[in-house]
Design an enzyme around this catalytic site. Structure first.
Site, mmCIF file in Angstrom:
data_model
loop_
_atom_site.group_PDB
_atom_site.id
_atom_site.type_symbol
_atom_site.label_atom_id
_atom_site.label_comp_id
_atom_site.label_asym_id
_atom_site.label_seq_id
_atom_site.Cartn_x
_atom_site.Cartn_y
_atom_site.Cartn_z
ATOM 1 N N GLU A 139 18.626 -17.331 -7.523
ATOM 2 C CA GLU A 139 18.324 -15.991 -8.199
ATOM 3 C C GLU A 139 17.710 -15.975 -9.549
ATOM 4 O O GLU A 139 16.566 -15.396 -9.789
ATOM 5 C CB GLU A 139 19.297 -15.084 -7.883
ATOM 6 C CG GLU A 139 18.812 -13.706 -8.182
ATOM 7 C CD GLU A 139 17.825 -13.035 -7.546
ATOM 8 O OE1 GLU A 139 17.240 -13.634 -6.644
ATOM 9 O OE2 GLU A 139 17.182 -11.802 -8.013
ATOM 10 N N TRP B 239 -2.569 -2.835 -1.853
ATOM 11 C CA TRP B 239 -2.273 -4.281 -2.077
ATOM 12 C C TRP B 239 -3.242 -4.946 -0.827
ATOM 13 O O TRP B 239 -2.505 -4.798 0.237
ATOM 14 C CB TRP B 239 -0.752 -4.591 -1.601
ATOM 15 C CG TRP B 239 -0.372 -5.973 -2.303
ATOM 16 C CD1 TRP B 239 0.024 -6.323 -3.606
ATOM 17 C CD2 TRP B 239 -0.291 -7.001 -1.380
ATOM 18 N NE1 TRP B 239 0.245 -7.689 -3.351
ATOM 19 C CE2 TRP B 239 0.283 -8.096 -1.999
ATOM 20 C CE3 TRP B 239 -0.229 -7.217 -0.092
ATOM 21 C CZ2 TRP B 239 0.765 -9.269 -1.672
ATOM 22 C CZ3 TRP B 239 -0.018 -8.422 0.424
ATOM 23 C CH2 TRP B 239 0.412 -9.315 -0.271
ATOM 24 N N LYS C 277 13.684 -15.043 -10.511
ATOM 25 C CA LYS C 277 13.374 -13.999 -11.545
ATOM 26 C C LYS C 277 12.551 -14.485 -12.435
ATOM 27 O O LYS C 277 11.536 -14.049 -12.950
ATOM 28 C CB LYS C 277 14.692 -13.204 -12.281
ATOM 29 C CG LYS C 277 15.586 -12.444 -11.384
ATOM 30 C CD LYS C 277 15.068 -11.311 -11.054
ATOM 31 C CE LYS C 277 14.103 -11.075 -9.925
ATOM 32 N NZ LYS C 277 15.018 -11.197 -8.518
ATOM 33 N N GLU D 10 9.094 -15.172 -11.316
ATOM 34 C CA GLU D 10 8.334 -13.860 -10.583
ATOM 35 C C GLU D 10 7.686 -13.145 -11.979
ATOM 36 O O GLU D 10 6.505 -12.772 -11.740
ATOM 37 C CB GLU D 10 9.064 -12.827 -9.951
ATOM 38 C CG GLU D 10 9.471 -13.356 -8.581
ATOM 39 C CD GLU D 10 10.371 -12.138 -7.881
ATOM 40 O OE1 GLU D 10 11.363 -11.931 -8.541
ATOM 41 O OE2 GLU D 10 9.966 -11.463 -7.029
ATOM 42 N N LYS E 96 6.296 -4.890 -4.119
ATOM 43 C CA LYS E 96 7.436 -4.586 -4.034
ATOM 44 C C LYS E 96 8.034 -4.778 -2.525
ATOM 45 O O LYS E 96 9.209 -5.357 -2.261
ATOM 46 C CB LYS E 96 7.815 -3.286 -4.719
ATOM 47 C CG LYS E 96 9.014 -2.818 -4.309
ATOM 48 C CD LYS E 96 10.205 -3.424 -5.378
ATOM 49 C CE LYS E 96 11.509 -3.214 -5.261
ATOM 50 N NZ LYS E 96 12.399 -4.361 -5.981
ATOM 51 N N ARG F 151 3.891 -0.218 -5.011
ATOM 52 C CA ARG F 151 3.612 -0.660 -3.537
ATOM 53 C C ARG F 151 2.384 -1.558 -3.367
ATOM 54 O O ARG F 151 2.003 -2.052 -2.456
ATOM 55 C CB ARG F 151 3.621 0.563 -2.409
ATOM 56 C CG ARG F 151 4.910 1.390 -2.346
ATOM 57 C CD ARG F 151 4.680 2.595 -1.386
ATOM 58 N NE ARG F 151 4.617 1.853 0.059
ATOM 59 C CZ ARG F 151 5.480 1.662 0.943
ATOM 60 N NH1 ARG F 151 6.786 1.659 0.497
ATOM 61 N NH2 ARG F 151 5.312 1.096 1.975
ATOM 62 N N ASN G 287 -1.362 2.016 5.668
ATOM 63 C CA ASN G 287 -0.651 1.093 5.229
ATOM 64 C C ASN G 287 -0.081 0.348 6.413
ATOM 65 O O ASN G 287 0.378 0.708 7.469
ATOM 66 C CB ASN G 287 0.583 1.566 4.561
ATOM 67 C CG ASN G 287 1.443 0.629 4.133
ATOM 68 O OD1 ASN G 287 1.208 -0.385 3.872
ATOM 69 N ND2 ASN G 287 3.021 1.197 4.289
ATOM 70 N N GLY G 288 -0.404 -1.057 6.357
ATOM 71 C CA GLY G 288 -0.102 -1.962 7.659
ATOM 72 C C GLY G 288 -1.276 -2.899 8.061
ATOM 73 O O GLY G 288 -2.287 -3.179 7.091
ATOM 74 N N HIS H 253 19.333 -37.473 -7.824
ATOM 75 C CA HIS H 253 18.906 -37.852 -6.666
ATOM 76 C C HIS H 253 17.239 -37.686 -6.799
ATOM 77 O O HIS H 253 16.651 -37.780 -5.710
ATOM 78 C CB HIS H 253 19.483 -37.324 -5.420
ATOM 79 C CG HIS H 253 20.644 -37.703 -5.252
ATOM 80 N ND1 HIS H 253 21.258 -38.845 -4.992
ATOM 81 C CD2 HIS H 253 22.026 -36.913 -5.139
ATOM 82 C CE1 HIS H 253 22.604 -39.102 -4.895
ATOM 83 N NE2 HIS H 253 23.003 -37.851 -4.913
ATOM 84 N N CYS I 202 0.932 -1.069 0.054
ATOM 85 C CA CYS I 202 0.001 -0.090 0.187
ATOM 86 C C CYS I 202 0.849 1.183 -0.012
ATOM 87 O O CYS I 202 1.926 1.167 0.539
ATOM 88 C CB CYS I 202 -0.946 0.133 1.301
ATOM 89 S SG CYS I 202 -2.087 -1.481 1.250
HETATM 90 C C1 AGP Z 1 12.703 -10.070 -5.627
HETATM 91 O O1 AGP Z 1 12.698 -10.137 -6.933
HETATM 92 C C2 AGP Z 1 11.392 -10.105 -5.029
HETATM 93 N N1 AGP Z 1 10.452 -9.585 -5.228
HETATM 94 C C3 AGP Z 1 11.360 -10.302 -3.385
HETATM 95 O O2 AGP Z 1 11.938 -11.793 -3.364
HETATM 96 C C4 AGP Z 1 12.458 -9.443 -2.398
HETATM 97 O O3 AGP Z 1 13.607 -9.732 -2.578
HETATM 98 C C5 AGP Z 1 11.916 -9.933 -0.773
HETATM 99 O O4 AGP Z 1 10.651 -9.703 -0.709
HETATM 100 C C6 AGP Z 1 12.731 -9.163 0.100
HETATM 101 O O5 AGP Z 1 12.601 -7.931 -0.053
HETATM 102 P P1 AGP Z 1 13.580 -6.820 0.763
HETATM 103 O O6 AGP Z 1 15.036 -7.152 0.022
HETATM 104 O O7 AGP Z 1 12.956 -5.688 0.455
HETATM 105 O O8 AGP Z 1 13.578 -7.253 2.213
#
Ligand code: AGP
Length: 611
Positions: free
Chosen positions: A484, A74, A488, A491, A606, A27, A100-101, A507, A2
């Site tokens: 990683e 969100w 990506k 996501e 995000k 957000r 927000n929260g 395995h 949010c």
């Molecule tokens: C990364 O592409 C993601 N959107 C997500 O995994 C992110 O890295 C994770 O939520 C941690 O966020 P932060 O680094 O703001 O703590």
């Protein structure tokens, strides 16, 4: 989760609020709304969907008024809908709240308010706040908000307006970020700085528990106990452009291209000339380096991409500094009964500095006596304030949900720490220390060289984007980079992708391999070329299409894999900094091929400020 904004001044609030919300859509973007004081009453407009839906709804209508609040959501409590969108109001519509929260005790508060005759219209926790403020209102909106805050458990950043007070908005913050922006004859509130930059560069990051009365010509800030404080106003020197797309089609593409600059900005200021010749690594944020000599182990806690940076760092700390190192997902760590002592170096990594699980791990570690070192991108974030020492990545604002430049800048911070620890402990020779520094300084140019060849990856994505599963295989540093890379891809392209330690294929995971599988082998460690070539052969013979990302230039992998992408030469231990870039590009172009918006992947936000 949010984004909230507020405006009070002499201009029309509606366009100012909508413009600011645009900058906060990262957000949350499942619904949006504004409330503006217009003609003596509050006009509230809300719409499910992205901000554009709200803009279309109010286009052509004049909602004139110089005081207002806005929200991009969100959802946490109550599904995305017009009615659940913020602002939420009291029954008579004289008080409006954006939040927000999560109000953790909202159910209890709701039942109590219902017993007082209040009728609820939504399933949001935020509606509880509006009714509570109304309950405590005795002609002073500030006091009513303050009393309400004392009843709330959980996290909030909120902004409140009342039709009885046309000259002010009330802002309050606990655990979620809130920034005040100071203009001339106008003032602003926002969840994040990009929303303010069009109007002002003078900002104040509100501290835990603070509450502010924001007027057009001044701002009064108080602690949660009602004591007035003088806000420490900071000047933000980011370019407005730095928070915009800057000519790229998407923020993610822009942010991938910013990596050479971001890595250089993060590394170079930390490299100084050593008194006896050569170079040294120096973090002005760190009080000395003796703690490395005493360190018995390193624990790194983080989530998602930041955790992957920790997994790479685990290998780096063990290789360079010979310190046993663990990389823990913070969401798990927070429920452990961790074994920590004063010789444990506890490092937390978070781009946003607001991730709820990561903050919980920090609080747990601190309660056990650990000193917490934070690596974060956001100055003034909750993490930066709660950690004992903080190191900032200099990536600049990262808007795309899929993290790219934050990852590589987190990595270089961790490499710098590992090299320094190794040198201080005598585990790394002066020659190898110098070599390590030189490797890091050379990364920006090599990253730029890969980005200049993005067309090759784009073509590969156009051929492979429809594979129904993609596996990344590699060992040690390559396995960490694979984690990683797979994140990506899943996501933003929504392709099922996983990383496997290459030796583990036999395995079990190899049972998944068939002719609809793409296997991307990360093959950057010279001593392991033969091993990974065998793994490529094993999956090829089961029908998989294979792509090798390697730094071998001898043509060795041309025989083994269907396609080969060669990254610039780099010491094996630093290869994730480079090998992840073609994987980021691959994910991006697969998402484009599928018609997905890579900046706003479905179901993701995000900044994950709830558990
Ligand atoms: C990364 O592409 C993601 N959107 C997500 O995994 C992110 O890295 C994770 O939520 C941690 O966020 P932060 O680094 O703001 O703590």
């Amino acid at each position: 989760m949010c984004g909230i904004v507020g405006y009070v001044g002499a201009r029309q609030a509606t366009p100012a609020l909508l413009g600011a919300l645009r900058k906060l859509e990262y957000r949350g973007y499942d619904s949006a709304g504004i409330a503006v004081l217009s003609g003596g009453g509050l006009v509230v407009e809300k719409a499910k969907g992205m901000l554009q839906v709200l803009e279309d709804r109010i286009a052509g209508r004049e909602i004139s008024g110089c005081l207002g609040i806005g929200h991009t959501r969100w959802a946490t409590h109550g599904e995305p809908s017009d009615v659940n969108a913020h602002p939420q109001t009291n029954t008579s519509g004289t008080i409006a709240v954006v939040h927000n929260g999560i109000v953790e005790n909202h159910q209890r508060l709701k039942e109590w308010l219902q017993s007082q005759g209040v009728v609820f219209r939504t399933r949001t926790d935020t509606e509880t706040i509006a009714h509570l403020i109304n309950y405590y209102y005795r002609g002073n909106i500030f006091d009513a908000v303050l009393k309400t805050l004392h009843k709330l458990e959980g996290a909030y950043a909120l902004c409140v307006i009342s039709s009885d007070f046309p000259d002010r908005l009330i802002a309050a913050k606990k655990e979620n970020p809130l920034v005040l922006g100071f203009g001339r004859g106008e003032n602003f509130v926002a969840s994040d700085v990009p929303a303010l930059l069009e109007h002002t560069r003078e900002v104040y990051y509100m501290d835990e528990g603070e509450i502010a009365a924001v007027y057009g010509d001044h701002v009064d800030v108080f602690t949660g106990r009602g004591e007035r404080i003088i806000p420490r106003v900071q000047h933000v020197d980011w370019d407005v452009d730095a928070a915009e797309k800057g000519g790229y089609e998407h923020f993610m593409l822009k942010e991938m291209h910013e990596q050479p600059r971001a890595i250089a900005d993060t590394v170079k200021p930390r490299i100084i000339d050593a008194p006896g010749g050569g170079r040294d690594i120096f973090f002005e944020e760190l009080p000395g380096t003796d703690f490395w000599k005493d360190a018995s182990r390193v624990v790194i806690a983080a989530c998602g991409t930041a955790w992957h940076a920790g997994v790479v760092a685990r290998y780096a700390f063990e290789r360079f500094a010979r310190i046993p190192t663990e990389a823990e997902t913070a969401s798990e760590y927070r429920y452990k009964n961790p074994i920590l002592d004063s010789r444990t170096v506890f490092i937390v990594v978070s781009q946003s500095g607001e991730t709820a699980d990561t903050l919980a791990a920090v609080r747990l570690a601190k309660s056990r006596g650990a000193r917490v070192m934070a690596i974060t991108n956001v100055v003034g974030s909750t993490l930066s304030r709660e950690a004992d020492v903080r190191i900032y990545t200099r990536a600049g604002p990262e808007i795309a949900v899929a993290s790219t430049k934050a990852f590589t800048t987190q990595l270089v911070c961790l490499y710098l720490l590992a090299l320094k620890a190794g040198f201080v402990r005598g585990a790394l020779s002066p020659e190898d220390y110098q070599k390590g520094i030189a490797e890091l300084l050379a990364v920006p140019d090599k990253a730029a060289e890969i980005l200049a060849r993005k067309g090759v990856i784009q073509k590969e994505a156009a051929l492979q984007f429809n594979k129904n599963k993609v596996f990344f295989i590699g060992r040690l540093f390559d396995y960490a980079a694979g984690l990683e890379s797979a994140l990506k891809l899943k996501e933003i392209s929504y392709t099922h992708s996983e990383a496997f330690a290459a030796g583990e294929l036999k395995h079990g995971p190899i049972a998944l391999v068939d002719d609809r599988t793409l296997v991307i082998a990360l093959a950057t460690q010279r001593a392991l070329f033969d091993k990974i070539a065998s793994n490529i052969a094993q999956v090829s013979s089961r029908g998989a299409v294979t792509l090798a990302i390697t730094q071998d230039t001898s043509g060795y992998f041309d025989q083994a894999a269907d396609q080969v992408f060669v990254i610039p030469q780099v010491d094996d231990a630093f290869s994730p900094l480079l090998s992840v870039i073609p994987a980021q590009l691959f994910a991006y172009y697969c998402a484009i091929q599928k018609g997905n918006n890579p900046d706003r992947p479905r179901n993701l936000a995000k900044s994950v400020t709830v558990e």
